[in-house]
Design an enzyme around this catalytic site. Structure first.
Site, PDB file in Angstrom:
ATOM      1  N   ARG A 170      40.879  10.228  15.444  1.00  0.00           N
ATOM      2  CA  ARG A 170      41.997   9.947  16.353  1.00  0.00           C
ATOM      3  C   ARG A 170      42.777  11.219  16.720  1.00  0.00           C
ATOM      4  O   ARG A 170      44.004  11.212  16.819  1.00  0.00           O
ATOM      5  CB  ARG A 170      42.937   8.879  15.756  1.00  0.00           C
ATOM      6  N   SER A 220      44.666  -1.526  17.813  1.00  0.00           N
ATOM      7  CA  SER A 220      44.860  -1.166  16.410  1.00  0.00           C
ATOM      8  C   SER A 220      46.131  -0.328  16.278  1.00  0.00           C
ATOM      9  O   SER A 220      46.249   0.727  16.883  1.00  0.00           O
ATOM     10  CB  SER A 220      43.638  -0.382  15.921  1.00  0.00           C
ATOM     11  N   GLU A 290      48.603   4.677  14.927  1.00  0.00           N
ATOM     12  CA  GLU A 290      47.557   5.116  15.858  1.00  0.00           C
ATOM     13  C   GLU A 290      48.058   4.937  17.287  1.00  0.00           C
ATOM     14  O   GLU A 290      47.767   5.738  18.167  1.00  0.00           O
ATOM     15  CB  GLU A 290      46.290   4.290  15.632  1.00  0.00           C
TER      16      GLU A 290
END
EC number: 1.3.1.98
Length: 298
Positions: A170, A220, A290
């Protein structure tokens, strides 16, 4: 800033535009100036103008892994949704920043090219996917990314090779340097279309079984903490189904927060903070978001 409409009459520009129309959570305040370029050249014009005139600039993609605060965003938002082109060159696919990742994976399937199966259900744009090195089910964008064309914050055009696009979980150089993605080149492999389709069907079934696709959400919410799964920690903290305002920790997957009706960005942020605090107290684990949170409080 209102001079932008006079300065660029050929570019679609809206004032005081509600951003809840452009986010998957259906939340967010207004943009002062909302610009929708149709070409790379128009994008370059706007970015250069903002830099020269010291105007705050925010880039918006598909709004899928994003929370925009209820006070909205000051300055200029450039929405790259109209940069949609996807084309094939040998075993490579070149997709523009605003193209949807799902559409790009489908294009690869139609061309019998394998490598983007993991992305068949990720609801982001190409630009956003590169920015955060999006991934799912064991695959990441960086696995197949060959090159990217970007703009710097000053409007300079750059072509980045794979070796310059250092990526991690990420994370990407693109995010670190605040580059604006214009297009991406993916290197794929020829494969039987039925085999690609079967893999996509398998991943789609997994996604539909495990994720709360029936509600607006930002995807998410938390990164995977080392040695743990965020959803499991949240579940074991007794937070599954917990509600603040119109935001709820999903009953289907505790790693998701859904809008069950009338949620505000503040509801989302308060619920995220509550989840982080509870998991920290129970397990001494720090949950890092995230989802990207931008804008101003109301």
């Amino acid at each position: 800033m209102n001079n932008l409409q006079a300065q660029f009459p050929h570019i679609a520009i809206k004032l005081n535009e509600p951003l809840s129309k452009y986010t998957y959570t259906k939340t967010g305040g207004n943009a002062d100036v909302f610009v929708m370029p149709k070409t790379i050249e128009e994008t370059k014009e706007i970015v250069t103008y903002c830099h020269q005139n010291k105007l705050p600039l925010t880039i918006l993609g598909n709004g899928s892994n994003l929370i925009i605060k209820d006070g909205g965003i000051r300055g200029v938002i450039v929405h790259l949704d109209l940069l949609q082109s996807i084309e094939r060159k040998n075993t490579q696919i070149i997709a523009m920043s605003g193209a949807k990742l799902i559409d790009t994976a489908k294009f690869a399937l139609d061309e019998s090219l394998s490598g983007l199966e993991f992305a068949c259900g990720i609801p982001g744009s190409i630009g956003g996917a590169l920015h955060m090195n999006a991934g799912a089910y064991g695959g990441e964008i960086s696995d197949v990314l060959e090159a990217a064309t970007v703009l710097t914050q000053s409007g300079e055009l750059k072509k980045l090779k794979r070796s310059e696009l250092k990526a991690a979980y990420r994370f990407s150089t693109i995010a670190e340097k605040k580059y604006i993605v214009l297009d991406a080149t993916f290197s794929l492999e020829l494969e039987d279309k039925n085999i690609i389709q079967a893999k996509m069907d398998e991943l789609t079934a997994l996604r539909e079984a495990k994720q709360p696709l029936e509600y607006p959400s930002c995807g998410s919410v938390f990164k995977r903490p080392p040695g743990h799964f965020a959803g499991k920690l949240i579940q074991d903290s007794g937070l599954q189904g917990h509600i603040i305002g119109g935001a709820q920790v999903s009953l289907k997957h505790a790693g998701f927060i859904v809008n069950i009706g009338g949620a505000t960005a503040t509801d989302y942020m308060n619920l995220i903070a509550h989840v982080q605090q509870t998991v920290r107290e129970k397990f001494d684990v720090e949950l890092e978001t995230e989802v990207k949170i931008i804008g101003e409080d109301k």
